[in-house]
Design a protein around this motif. Structure first.
Motif, PDB file in Angstrom:
ATOM      1  N   MET A  34      25.525   6.687   5.451  1.00  0.00           N
ATOM      2  CA  MET A  34      26.840   6.927   4.868  1.00  0.00           C
ATOM      3  C   MET A  34      27.149   8.420   4.809  1.00  0.00           C
ATOM      4  O   MET A  34      28.237   8.861   5.190  1.00  0.00           O
ATOM      5  CB  MET A  34      26.932   6.317   3.466  1.00  0.00           C
ATOM      6  N   HIS A  35      26.186   9.188   4.337  1.00  0.00           N
ATOM      7  CA  HIS A  35      26.403  10.628   4.234  1.00  0.00           C
ATOM      8  C   HIS A  35      26.518  11.277   5.606  1.00  0.00           C
ATOM      9  O   HIS A  35      27.303  12.223   5.784  1.00  0.00           O
ATOM     10  CB  HIS A  35      25.277  11.262   3.419  1.00  0.00           C
ATOM     11  N   GLU A  36      25.743  10.782   6.575  1.00  0.00           N
ATOM     12  CA  GLU A  36      25.806  11.366   7.908  1.00  0.00           C
ATOM     13  C   GLU A  36      27.118  11.044   8.606  1.00  0.00           C
ATOM     14  O   GLU A  36      27.689  11.900   9.302  1.00  0.00           O
ATOM     15  CB  GLU A  36      24.608  10.921   8.740  1.00  0.00           C
ATOM     16  N   ARG A  81      22.247   3.561  -5.196  1.00  0.00           N
ATOM     17  CA  ARG A  81      22.763   4.912  -5.341  1.00  0.00           C
ATOM     18  C   ARG A  81      23.928   5.119  -4.375  1.00  0.00           C
ATOM     19  O   ARG A  81      23.870   4.716  -3.224  1.00  0.00           O
ATOM     20  CB  ARG A  81      21.638   5.907  -5.040  1.00  0.00           C
ATOM     21  N   ASP A  82      25.012   5.741  -4.857  1.00  0.00           N
ATOM     22  CA  ASP A  82      26.236   5.993  -4.098  1.00  0.00           C
ATOM     23  C   ASP A  82      27.067   4.736  -3.874  1.00  0.00           C
ATOM     24  O   ASP A  82      28.081   4.778  -3.202  1.00  0.00           O
ATOM     25  CB  ASP A  82      25.961   6.641  -2.730  1.00  0.00           C
ATOM     26  N   ILE A  83      26.632   3.607  -4.396  1.00  0.00           N
ATOM     27  CA  ILE A  83      27.414   2.381  -4.288  1.00  0.00           C
ATOM     28  C   ILE A  83      27.414   1.702  -5.656  1.00  0.00           C
ATOM     29  O   ILE A  83      26.355   1.410  -6.205  1.00  0.00           O
ATOM     30  CB  ILE A  83      26.839   1.408  -3.236  1.00  0.00           C
ATOM     31  N   ASP A  95      32.006   3.614  -3.833  1.00  0.00           N
ATOM     32  CA  ASP A  95      32.049   2.551  -2.840  1.00  0.00           C
ATOM     33  C   ASP A  95      31.791   3.171  -1.471  1.00  0.00           C
ATOM     34  O   ASP A  95      32.063   4.362  -1.263  1.00  0.00           O
ATOM     35  CB  ASP A  95      33.440   1.892  -2.874  1.00  0.00           C
ATOM     36  N   PRO A  96      31.258   2.410  -0.509  1.00  0.00           N
ATOM     37  CA  PRO A  96      31.120   2.955   0.849  1.00  0.00           C
ATOM     38  C   PRO A  96      32.429   3.494   1.420  1.00  0.00           C
ATOM     39  O   PRO A  96      32.419   4.354   2.290  1.00  0.00           O
ATOM     40  CB  PRO A  96      30.615   1.753   1.644  1.00  0.00           C
ATOM     41  N   GLY A  97      33.556   2.988   0.912  1.00  0.00           N
ATOM     42  CA  GLY A  97      34.844   3.502   1.355  1.00  0.00           C
ATOM     43  C   GLY A  97      35.059   4.962   1.024  1.00  0.00           C
ATOM     44  O   GLY A  97      35.960   5.603   1.580  1.00  0.00           O
ATOM     45  N   ASP A  98      34.239   5.505   0.117  1.00  0.00           N
ATOM     46  CA  ASP A  98      34.321   6.935  -0.189  1.00  0.00           C
ATOM     47  C   ASP A  98      33.635   7.787   0.879  1.00  0.00           C
ATOM     48  O   ASP A  98      33.784   9.011   0.876  1.00  0.00           O
ATOM     49  CB  ASP A  98      33.670   7.225  -1.546  1.00  0.00           C
ATOM     50  N   TRP A  99      32.878   7.139   1.774  1.00  0.00           N
ATOM     51  CA  TRP A  99      32.079   7.877   2.741  1.00  0.00           C
ATOM     52  C   TRP A  99      32.381   7.531   4.197  1.00  0.00           C
ATOM     53  O   TRP A  99      32.285   8.397   5.067  1.00  0.00           O
ATOM     54  CB  TRP A  99      30.580   7.602   2.497  1.00  0.00           C
ATOM     55  N   LEU A 100      32.737   6.280   4.486  1.00  0.00           N
ATOM     56  CA  LEU A 100      32.702   5.801   5.865  1.00  0.00           C
ATOM     57  C   LEU A 100      34.016   5.831   6.646  1.00  0.00           C
ATOM     58  O   LEU A 100      33.999   6.163   7.831  1.00  0.00           O
ATOM     59  CB  LEU A 100      32.147   4.365   5.884  1.00  0.00           C
ATOM     60  N   PRO A 101      35.157   5.455   6.087  1.00  0.00           N
ATOM     61  CA  PRO A 101      36.368   5.358   6.916  1.00  0.00           C
ATOM     62  C   PRO A 101      36.806   6.727   7.435  1.00  0.00           C
ATOM     63  O   PRO A 101      36.855   7.696   6.674  1.00  0.00           O
ATOM     64  CB  PRO A 101      37.417   4.775   5.946  1.00  0.00           C
ATOM     65  N   PRO A 102      37.113   6.830   8.717  1.00  0.00           N
ATOM     66  CA  PRO A 102      37.421   8.149   9.291  1.00  0.00           C
ATOM     67  C   PRO A 102      38.659   8.809   8.697  1.00  0.00           C
ATOM     68  O   PRO A 102      38.723  10.040   8.646  1.00  0.00           O
ATOM     69  CB  PRO A 102      37.614   7.861  10.783  1.00  0.00           C
ATOM     70  N   LYS A 103      39.605   8.031   8.226  1.00  0.00           N
ATOM     71  CA  LYS A 103      40.841   8.619   7.707  1.00  0.00           C
ATOM     72  C   LYS A 103      40.819   8.742   6.189  1.00  0.00           C
ATOM     73  O   LYS A 103      41.086   9.805   5.639  1.00  0.00           O
ATOM     74  CB  LYS A 103      42.043   7.813   8.195  1.00  0.00           C
TER      75      LYS A 103
END
Length: 273
Positions: A34-36, A81-83, A95-103
């Motif tokens: 997620m961070h990467e 952690r982070d989720i 949520d993963p949405g804080d890390w993954l979506p490009p926009k």
């Protein structure tokens, strides 16, 4: 753009190729991934050598299967952690949405072409829902098993609704693991823009990405932003913002080169789809 543990990264001809690389868990994402991914989107914003992005995954079994609940780097499966909820109250939720979506997470307006090479489910929609163009191999499948395992499908469904009709989102979300959408059906409803043989997937993605990357970056990025604004805003609001984007997306030098090409009778080789 180096030093990734869970991604492969390379640049070719103005195109960045990002390959999810956790095949042992079908490219499910842990905290590191997620961070990467987030770091990669952020770095691409400032990389003027790249005008388009291809996102795919290693191998031919899966594109992404959502969060890796068993990963040591994630931590407690009930509150990784982070989720999830952070702290004693539910008001601080990650949520993963804080890390993954490009926009949404990456604020990246360079076109992203997703090359789906197999199974795509659950959290894969964080990536796919904000891709600009999706090309799928014939054997690719799409589904969301949240409800089957007692979880509400919330963010994935909301994001998917930006791309496909509500009835299709409801069917994918409510049938859970009981049904998978084929690449052909995904094409029929507009989630996927092209279906190809697996052996042709990389070439098909390259053809689209390289054609986009060859065009003026400012015009391309303003076009991407305009189309997504039209999805996010009311119609009249989007048209008002469009007046600004016309100016932001037009460069005098690019316009002059384009006019010269047109005046010279130059024609771009094209293919039918």
């Amino acid at each position: 753009m180096a030093g990734y543990e869970t991604l492969r990264y390379e640049e070719r001809g103005g195109v960045a190729w990002i390959t999810l690389d956790r095949p042992q868990v079908l490219h499910a994402f842990d905290t590191v991934m997620m961070h990467e991914v987030h770091r990669c989107w952020s770095e691409l914003r400032a990389n003027d050598d790249v005008n388009a992005v291809v996102l795919t995954a290693a191998g031919d079994r899966a594109f992404c299967t959502g969060v890796d609940r068993n990963a040591a780097a994630i931590g407690d499966a009930d509150r990784p952690r982070d989720i999830g909820q952070q702290g004693a109250t539910p008001l601080h939720f990650d949520d993963p949405g804080d890390w993954l979506p490009p926009k949404t997470a990456g604020r990246l307006w360079k076109p992203v072409i997703a090359a789906v090479n197999g199974m795509a489910c659950a959290g894969a929609f964080y990536l796919l829902a904000e891709a600009d163009i999706i090309i799928a191999a014939e054997h690719a499948t799409f589904f969301d098993p949240h409800t089957t395992y007692g979880m509400a499908s919330v963010f994935e469904s909301m994001m998917l609704l930006q791309r496909v009709p509500i009835g299709e989102v409801l069917r994918v979300s409510l049938l859970g693991a009981h049904e998978r959408m084929t690449a052909r059906r995904a094409y029929e409803i507009g989630l996927v823009q092209e279906v190809v043989r697996l052996d042709d997937l990389a070439d098909a993605a390259a053809r689209v990405a390289e054609a986009i990357a060859a065009q003026p970056a400012r015009a391309v990025q303003a076009t991407v932003r305009a189309i997504w604004y039209a999805q996010e805003l009311g119609y009249r609001q989007a048209l008002d913002v469009g007046k600004t984007l016309v100016h932001l997306g037009s460069d005098d030098r690019d316009l002059a080169e384009g006019q010269a090409l047109f005046a010279s009778g130059g024609r771009i080789p094209w293919r039918a789809r």
